[in-house]
Motif scaffolding. Structure first.
Motif, PDB file in Angstrom:
ATOM      1  N   SER A  27       0.836  -1.200   0.000  1.00 14.04           N
ATOM      2  CA  SER A  27       0.000   0.000   0.000  1.00 14.04           C
ATOM      3  C   SER A  27       0.870   1.249   0.000  1.00 14.04           C
ATOM      4  CB  SER A  27      -0.920  -0.006   1.226  1.00 14.04           C
ATOM      5  OG  SER A  27      -1.536   1.251   1.413  1.00 14.04           O
ATOM      6  N   GLY A  28       1.929   1.231   0.818  1.00 12.97           N
ATOM      7  CA  GLY A  28       2.852   2.363   0.855  1.00 12.97           C
ATOM      8  C   GLY A  28       3.578   2.553  -0.462  1.00 12.97           C
ATOM      9  N   VAL A  29       3.952   1.438  -1.103  1.00 16.59           N
ATOM     10  CA  VAL A  29       4.639   1.520  -2.401  1.00 16.59           C
ATOM     11  C   VAL A  29       3.718   2.147  -3.444  1.00 16.59           C
ATOM     12  CG1 VAL A  29       5.628   0.168  -4.282  1.00 16.59           C
ATOM     13  CG2 VAL A  29       6.157  -0.422  -1.901  1.00 16.59           C
ATOM     14  N   ILE A  61      -1.713   1.050 -13.656  1.00 26.15           N
ATOM     15  CA  ILE A  61      -2.934   0.265 -13.815  1.00 26.15           C
ATOM     16  C   ILE A  61      -3.566   0.534 -15.167  1.00 26.15           C
ATOM     17  CG2 ILE A  61      -5.282  -0.067 -12.924  1.00 26.15           C
ATOM     18  CD1 ILE A  61      -4.175   0.399 -10.141  1.00 26.15           C
ATOM     19  N   GLU A  62      -3.644   1.809 -15.539  1.00 26.22           N
ATOM     20  CA  GLU A  62      -4.230   2.150 -16.838  1.00 26.22           C
ATOM     21  C   GLU A  62      -3.422   1.563 -17.979  1.00 26.22           C
ATOM     22  OE1 GLU A  62      -5.446   6.146 -19.416  1.00 26.22           O
ATOM     23  OE2 GLU A  62      -4.934   6.314 -17.295  1.00 26.22           O
ATOM     24  N   ILE A 100       4.304   5.476  -5.789  1.00 19.84           N
ATOM     25  CA  ILE A 100       4.504   5.451  -7.247  1.00 19.84           C
ATOM     26  C   ILE A 100       3.244   5.796  -8.023  1.00 19.84           C
ATOM     27  CG2 ILE A 100       6.312   3.729  -6.968  1.00 19.84           C
ATOM     28  CD1 ILE A 100       4.380   1.630  -8.035  1.00 19.84           C
ATOM     29  N   GLY A 101       2.079   5.796  -7.346  1.00 19.58           N
ATOM     30  CA  GLY A 101       0.833   6.119  -8.029  1.00 19.58           C
ATOM     31  C   GLY A 101       0.211   4.912  -8.709  1.00 19.58           C
ATOM     32  N   PHE A 144     -12.776   3.487  -7.844  1.00 18.76           N
ATOM     33  CA  PHE A 144     -12.194   3.365  -6.515  1.00 18.76           C
ATOM     34  C   PHE A 144     -10.678   3.305  -6.555  1.00 18.76           C
ATOM     35  CE2 PHE A 144     -16.427   1.295  -5.547  1.00 18.76           C
ATOM     36  CZ  PHE A 144     -16.921   2.407  -4.881  1.00 18.76           C
ATOM     37  N   ILE A 145     -10.120   2.935  -7.712  1.00 21.86           N
ATOM     38  CA  ILE A 145      -8.664   2.909  -7.855  1.00 21.86           C
ATOM     39  C   ILE A 145      -8.100   4.319  -7.676  1.00 21.86           C
ATOM     40  CG2 ILE A 145      -6.758   2.433  -9.433  1.00 21.86           C
ATOM     41  CD1 ILE A 145      -8.131  -0.058  -8.378  1.00 21.86           C
ATOM     42  N   GLU A 146      -8.877   5.311  -8.112  1.00 21.15           N
ATOM     43  CA  GLU A 146      -8.440   6.700  -8.005  1.00 21.15           C
ATOM     44  C   GLU A 146      -8.885   7.340  -6.692  1.00 21.15           C
ATOM     45  OE1 GLU A 146      -6.430   8.019 -10.154  1.00 21.15           O
ATOM     46  OE2 GLU A 146      -6.443   6.229 -11.419  1.00 21.15           O
ATOM     47  N   GLU A 147     -10.093   7.099  -6.268  1.00 26.34           N
ATOM     48  CA  GLU A 147     -10.647   7.706  -5.050  1.00 26.34           C
ATOM     49  C   GLU A 147     -11.566   6.703  -4.347  1.00 26.34           C
ATOM     50  OE1 GLU A 147     -11.313  10.108  -1.990  1.00 26.34           O
ATOM     51  OE2 GLU A 147      -9.880  10.555  -3.588  1.00 26.34           O
TER      52      GLU A 147
END
Length: 413
Positions: free
Chosen positions: A104-106, A115-116, A110-111, A250-253
């Motif tokens: 989760s921290g990683v 994923i996209e 790195i953002g 949810f991946i973004e927010e």
């Protein structure tokens, strides 16, 4: 801009009823895992309820997910328990949760741009489909226990979900379970003896490893912790399926780092008390798809009810008397709903299946994911199988296959 999932507050009475419906959806699977692994079912209920609340706090109350016992850890928990006892199994599970927290921290650093790039709709769609279709054998086994009961339960649920109005429209699962239970009772396949034997109130038998047990059980980490690599892929698939169901990113927010952190903290908490690792539940995603009620508060109500069930032994025992065939009729619909969400992902993103590249990716993911094909990583006691393996293969194909591949047959004539 999409409305908040908390918009349009529901009356308290509806929240209660909808929460009970979600409780029924998760109950069978959550208590099945501890029954198979030799852990305490009441502890599993307690840790799943508290874990769900932890998840909702960490994800800022935005993700309508319920966390229940994870099936992916059944085999390694049994192996660790045989070799090192329950403390060993819990130390391994605790480490798996800590790996989630670390990743989760990683991801927060790195953002999620990767994923996209690596998980476009052509990969995500079929991966979501395999979540539902991969569970089809489970639905078959449950329904086969008494097929007439399963068919009756399914029929009632379908009729209510399509033709009912008002409150009944949003509780087809609950109505189906109650109707199926009555039907099963008439056929004599409901055993109420466990209810009579259970106490009214009892404290779950928590199992906290001591310092000496912790040291002696460290080798168990090598048995269970590597499974976290696979389950993180499954976590991503579940979050994407959940987002597709409620039409939210949810991946973004609130962010993948928050959902992964919530899952990791919930799993670590469960391990400290002697409960199995947690994961987001497909059964509850199916309920969201059917009812169209996506308010996270409803899931939070379900968690509170499950928390109560972990202490009120008679009520918990009553719910456990629901025959597998009743739940089999329900999950036929729920698991199919998840598969349909994956199909919708392909359609809404206009994935062109006349393109050979897309067709190859989708086809390969579906067969690997549904067949349960497994791959053992050399040198490690880690098995990639089902959706986890399908997702990884899909990602690799998406990277390696050039997007310029076309499939117009007229070009080859």
């Amino acid at each position: 801009m999409k409305k908040s999932l908390r918009a349009g507050e529901l009356p308290i009475s509806r929240k209660v009823i909808l929460g009970i419906q979600h409780m029924f959806a998760m109950f069978g699977a959550t208590v099945l895992v501890p029954n198979l692994t030799g852990l305490n079912p009441s502890v599993a209920l307690f840790t799943s309820a508290v874990g769900t609340i932890i998840f909702h706090v960490i994800t800022k109350g935005q993700v309508p997910a319920y966390l229940g016992s994870s099936f992916a850890f059944i085999a390694p928990i049994i192996a660790a328990k045989e070799a090192f006892g329950i403390p060993g199994a819990m130390i391994g599970s605790l480490t798996a949760g800590l790996i989630y927290i670390l990743m989760s921290g990683v991801i927060r650093t790195i953002g999620t741009d990767f994923i996209e790039k690596y998980l476009p709709p052509v990969v995500v769609g079929p991966v979501i489909m395999t979540i539902g279709l991969g569970l089809a054998p489970t639905a078959k086994d449950m329904a086969s226990a008494h097929l007439p009961t399963a068919i009756f339960t399914l029929a009632v649920t379908i009729v209510i979900s399509i033709f009912a109005k008002g409150l009944l429209k949003v509780i087809p699962i609950l109505i189906g379970i109650i109707s199926g239970y009555i039907f099963a009772f008439y056929f004599g396949i409901v055993d109420l003896a466990p209810v009579q034997e259970a106490a009214w109130l009892a404290m779950p038998n928590f199992s906290l490893p001591s310092v000496s047990e912790f040291s002696a059980s460290l080798p168990a980490v090598l048995i269970i912790a590597p499974i976290a690599i696979v389950t993180m892929v499954e976590h991503l698939g579940d979050v994407l399926a959940l987002g597709s169901t409620v039409d939210r990113e949810f991946i973004e927010e609130p962010g993948l780092h928050r959902t992964l952190l919530g899952d990791g903290v919930a799993t670590a908490f469960a391990a400290l008390l002697g409960g199995p690792p947690n994961t987001t539940y497909g059964e509850n995603i199916g309920v969201l798809a059917i009812t169209k009620v996506h308010n996270p508060v409803v899931i939070e109500f379900a968690a509170v009810f499950v928390l109560g069930m972990s202490f009120i032994q008679k009520v918990g025992a009553l719910i456990r008397t629901i025959p597998p065939a009743v739940m089999g009729g329900i999950v036929i619909l729920l698991f199919g709903m998840i598969a349909a969400i994956g199909l919708r992902t392909l359609i809404e993103n206009q994935v062109d299946l006349s393109n050979n590249r897309n067709l190859v990716i989708v086809s390969t993911i579906l067969v690997i994911g549904i067949s349960g094909l497994a791959f053992n990583i050399p040198g490690l006691d880690v098995e990639l199988a089902g959706m986890g393996l399908a997702a990884i293969v899909g990602i690799i194909l998406n990277i390696l296959l050039p997007e310029s591949i076309q499939s117009n047959p007229q070009e080859t004539e």
